[in-house]
Design an enzyme around this catalytic site. Structure first.
Site, PDB file in Angstrom:
ATOM      1  N   LYS A  35       0.838  -1.212   0.000  1.00 52.24           N
ATOM      2  CA  LYS A  35       0.000   0.000   0.000  1.00 52.24           C
ATOM      3  C   LYS A  35       0.873   1.263   0.000  1.00 52.24           C
ATOM      4  CE  LYS A  35      -2.020  -1.019   3.937  1.00 52.24           C
ATOM      5  NZ  LYS A  35      -1.301  -2.254   4.289  1.00 52.24           N
ATOM      6  N   ARG A 110      -9.581   0.929   8.805  1.00 46.30           N
ATOM      7  CA  ARG A 110      -9.113  -0.420   9.139  1.00 46.30           C
ATOM      8  C   ARG A 110     -10.137  -1.192   9.957  1.00 46.30           C
ATOM      9  NH1 ARG A 110      -3.218   0.800   8.944  1.00 46.30           N
ATOM     10  NH2 ARG A 110      -2.149  -1.152   9.218  1.00 46.30           N
ATOM     11  N   ARG A 149      12.026  -5.376   5.138  1.00 44.15           N
ATOM     12  CA  ARG A 149      11.771  -3.972   4.771  1.00 44.15           C
ATOM     13  C   ARG A 149      12.716  -3.011   5.492  1.00 44.15           C
ATOM     14  NH1 ARG A 149       5.904  -1.384   5.410  1.00 44.15           N
ATOM     15  NH2 ARG A 149       6.074  -2.268   7.496  1.00 44.15           N
ATOM     16  N   ARG A 182      11.662  -1.249  10.918  1.00 45.45           N
ATOM     17  CA  ARG A 182      10.596  -0.901  11.870  1.00 45.45           C
ATOM     18  C   ARG A 182      10.483  -1.953  12.977  1.00 45.45           C
ATOM     19  NH1 ARG A 182       5.357   0.686   8.290  1.00 45.45           N
ATOM     20  NH2 ARG A 182       4.355  -0.588   9.883  1.00 45.45           N
ATOM     21  N   ARG A 193      -0.023  -8.759  13.503  1.00 44.82           N
ATOM     22  CA  ARG A 193      -0.667  -7.755  12.627  1.00 44.82           C
ATOM     23  C   ARG A 193      -1.545  -8.451  11.591  1.00 44.82           C
ATOM     24  NH1 ARG A 193       4.490  -4.717  10.700  1.00 44.82           N
ATOM     25  NH2 ARG A 193       3.104  -3.617   9.262  1.00 44.82           N
TER      26      ARG A 193
HETATM   27  P1  AP5 Z   1       4.872  -1.538   1.848  1.00 42.29           P
HETATM   28  O1  AP5 Z   1       4.545  -0.748   0.652  1.00 42.29           O
HETATM   29  O2  AP5 Z   1       5.603  -0.862   2.963  1.00 42.29           O
HETATM   30  O3  AP5 Z   1       3.577  -2.290   2.385  1.00 42.29           O
HETATM   31  P2  AP5 Z   1       2.347  -1.725   3.218  1.00 42.29           P
HETATM   32  O4  AP5 Z   1       1.133  -2.426   2.725  1.00 42.29           O
HETATM   33  O5  AP5 Z   1       2.342  -0.229   3.211  1.00 42.29           O
HETATM   34  O6  AP5 Z   1       2.739  -2.288   4.649  1.00 42.29           O
HETATM   35  P3  AP5 Z   1       2.688  -1.622   6.090  1.00 42.29           P
HETATM   36  O7  AP5 Z   1       3.372  -2.595   7.002  1.00 42.29           O
HETATM   37  O8  AP5 Z   1       3.246  -0.232   6.118  1.00 42.29           O
HETATM   38  O9  AP5 Z   1       1.190  -1.563   6.341  1.00 42.29           O
HETATM   39  P4  AP5 Z   1       0.500  -1.638   7.657  1.00 42.29           P
HETATM   40  O10 AP5 Z   1      -0.852  -1.346   7.158  1.00 42.29           O
HETATM   41  O11 AP5 Z   1       0.622  -2.822   8.496  1.00 42.29           O
HETATM   42  O12 AP5 Z   1       1.280  -0.533   8.532  1.00 42.29           O
HETATM   43  P5  AP5 Z   1       0.947   0.958   8.892  1.00 42.29           P
HETATM   44  O13 AP5 Z   1       2.187   1.724   8.880  1.00 42.29           O
HETATM   45  O14 AP5 Z   1      -0.219   1.450   8.105  1.00 42.29           O
HETATM   46  O15 AP5 Z   1       5.737  -2.805   1.379  1.00 42.29           O
HETATM   47  C1  AP5 Z   1       6.296  -3.699   2.318  1.00 42.29           C
HETATM   48  C2  AP5 Z   1       7.683  -4.163   1.826  1.00 42.29           C
HETATM   49  O16 AP5 Z   1       7.522  -4.932   0.635  1.00 42.29           O
HETATM   50  C3  AP5 Z   1       8.641  -3.010   1.452  1.00 42.29           C
HETATM   51  O17 AP5 Z   1       9.940  -3.410   1.818  1.00 42.29           O
HETATM   52  C4  AP5 Z   1       8.507  -2.885  -0.062  1.00 42.29           C
HETATM   53  O18 AP5 Z   1       9.704  -2.402  -0.660  1.00 42.29           O
HETATM   54  C5  AP5 Z   1       8.205  -4.334  -0.476  1.00 42.29           C
HETATM   55  N1  AP5 Z   1       7.297  -4.426  -1.606  1.00 42.29           N
HETATM   56  C6  AP5 Z   1       6.171  -3.700  -1.830  1.00 42.29           C
HETATM   57  N2  AP5 Z   1       5.555  -4.102  -2.951  1.00 42.29           N
HETATM   58  C7  AP5 Z   1       6.300  -5.137  -3.444  1.00 42.29           C
HETATM   59  C8  AP5 Z   1       6.183  -5.992  -4.596  1.00 42.29           C
HETATM   60  N3  AP5 Z   1       5.173  -5.853  -5.451  1.00 42.29           N
HETATM   61  N4  AP5 Z   1       7.131  -6.943  -4.770  1.00 42.29           N
HETATM   62  C9  AP5 Z   1       8.166  -7.085  -3.891  1.00 42.29           C
HETATM   63  N5  AP5 Z   1       8.334  -6.305  -2.809  1.00 42.29           N
HETATM   64  C10 AP5 Z   1       7.415  -5.338  -2.575  1.00 42.29           C
HETATM   65  O19 AP5 Z   1       0.402   0.804  10.393  1.00 42.29           O
HETATM   66  C11 AP5 Z   1       1.291   0.474  11.456  1.00 42.29           C
HETATM   67  C12 AP5 Z   1       0.515   0.439  12.765  1.00 42.29           C
HETATM   68  O20 AP5 Z   1      -0.095   1.733  13.026  1.00 42.29           O
HETATM   69  C13 AP5 Z   1      -0.664  -0.548  12.817  1.00 42.29           C
HETATM   70  O21 AP5 Z   1      -0.248  -1.844  13.157  1.00 42.29           O
HETATM   71  C14 AP5 Z   1      -1.541   0.109  13.909  1.00 42.29           C
HETATM   72  O22 AP5 Z   1      -1.034  -0.163  15.187  1.00 42.29           O
HETATM   73  C15 AP5 Z   1      -1.385   1.593  13.633  1.00 42.29           C
HETATM   74  N6  AP5 Z   1      -2.413   2.107  12.695  1.00 42.29           N
HETATM   75  C16 AP5 Z   1      -2.199   2.651  11.463  1.00 42.29           C
HETATM   76  N7  AP5 Z   1      -3.362   2.980  10.890  1.00 42.29           N
HETATM   77  C17 AP5 Z   1      -4.341   2.639  11.761  1.00 42.29           C
HETATM   78  C18 AP5 Z   1      -5.757   2.709  11.733  1.00 42.29           C
HETATM   79  N8  AP5 Z   1      -6.428   3.189  10.655  1.00 42.29           N
HETATM   80  N9  AP5 Z   1      -6.443   2.256  12.820  1.00 42.29           N
HETATM   81  C19 AP5 Z   1      -5.812   1.779  13.907  1.00 42.29           C
HETATM   82  N10 AP5 Z   1      -4.462   1.673  13.994  1.00 42.29           N
HETATM   83  C20 AP5 Z   1      -3.734   2.098  12.930  1.00 42.29           C
END
Ligand code: AP5
Length: 237
Positions: A35, A110, A149, A182, A193
């Site tokens: 994402k 979410r 990552r 991270r 997660r």
């Molecule tokens: P990446 O693009 O970073 O993936 P992502 O889907 O953004 O993953 P996240 O871990 O950031 O999402 P998340 O939703 O768990 O975390 P968030 O920060 O929102 O890609 C991942 C890796 O793969 C990278 O190394 C990339 O280079 C590689 N990659 C990407 N695409 C690829 C491909 N096609 N092929 C190969 N490699 C690839 O949330 C973190 C925490 O914040 C949550 O756990 C929660 O505690 C809190 N939080 C955030 N939002 C909310 C909410 N709305 N409600 C409640 N708590 C929340």
């Protein structure tokens, strides 16, 4: 992510082609589905801001503000931050001026409660969402991606030790910031997660399907191929 002049020019010509000015997008998908990677590229391509709730919370932690202190205990365990906190953050953010031409939500909503509140908000503000992009990736691939990552501490650009290397080891290509791993990308936290995603966020796929907004995309393709598919979806909106 800041919007540069070149992307504004691209967006202006895109706007002329599609004949209207707004593009509001939600990204759905498990942790590690890509994402953030795709939202950042689309933000640059279409000249609209990426709103990552994860990045907002991580910035609050780094800057030791109250929100960050509250959020950290949930994030470190891979649990969700309470709905009321997140809904307030997003409500303020989509009201800002740079969201006038649209936005890309990365990591929100979410939960069904968040989605319903956002529906109310967008209705009251007359800012309907155009599309919900859902990236599908299997669980073991997610674990592999997140455990490898690396993230820029300054601009949050994502890299991967095998699939998406920076030009210079440990340094961000975009801003020369240092890359870090991270704390919630340790395998046991990643698995929690994923459990939380299945229980709490996955039901949103049906929620948006029923509203006719969902577009499912294979998130296991190469980054560039997924990006091309997403651009073609958004260009005909
Ligand atoms: P990446 O693009 O970073 O993936 P992502 O889907 O953004 O993953 P996240 O871990 O950031 O999402 P998340 O939703 O768990 O975390 P968030 O920060 O929102 O890609 C991942 C890796 O793969 C990278 O190394 C990339 O280079 C590689 N990659 C990407 N695409 C690829 C491909 N096609 N092929 C190969 N490699 C690839 O949330 C973190 C925490 O914040 C949550 O756990 C929660 O505690 C809190 N939080 C955030 N939002 C909310 C909410 N709305 N409600 C409640 N708590 C929340």
């Amino acid at each position: 992510m800041p919007i540069n002049k070149a992307s504004l020019i691209v967006f202006e010509s895109f706007v002329k082609q599609r004949g209207r000015r707004k593009l509001r997008v939600i990204f759905l998908g498990p942790p590690g589905s890509g994402k953030g990677t795709q939202a950042s590229r689309l933000s640059e391509r279409f000249g609209i801001p990426q709103i990552s709730t994860g990045d907002i919370l991580r910035n609050a932690i780094v800057n030791k503000i109250g929100l960050g202190i509250k959020a950290k205990e949930y994030m470190d365990k891979g649990e969700l931050v309470p709905d009321d906190v997140i809904i307030g953050i997003v409500g303020d953010r989509v009201n800002q001026q740079d969201c006038e031409n649209g936005f890309i939500l990365d990591g929100f909503p979410r939960t069904v409660v968040q989605a319903e509140s956002f529906d109310k908000m967008t209705e009251e503000m007359s800012i309907p969402v155009d599309v919900v992009l859902s990236l599908n990736v299997n669980e073991e691939m997610v674990v592999k991606r997140l455990c490898g990552r690396m993230v820029c501490k300054d601009c949050s650009t994502n890299y991967h030790i095998d699939f998406n290397l920076p030009k210079k080891k440990g340094i961000c290509d975009q801003c020369s910031g240092k890359l870090y791993h991270r704390p919630d990308d340790e395998e046991d936290v990643v698995r929690n997660r994923l459990r939380v995603y299945k229980e709490t966020t996955e039901p949103l796929i049906d929620y948006y399907q029923q509203k006719g907004l969902l577009r499912a995309i294979d998130g296991e393709e190469k980054i560039e191929n997924i990006f091309k598919q997403l651009v073609s979806v958004l260009e005909v909106m």
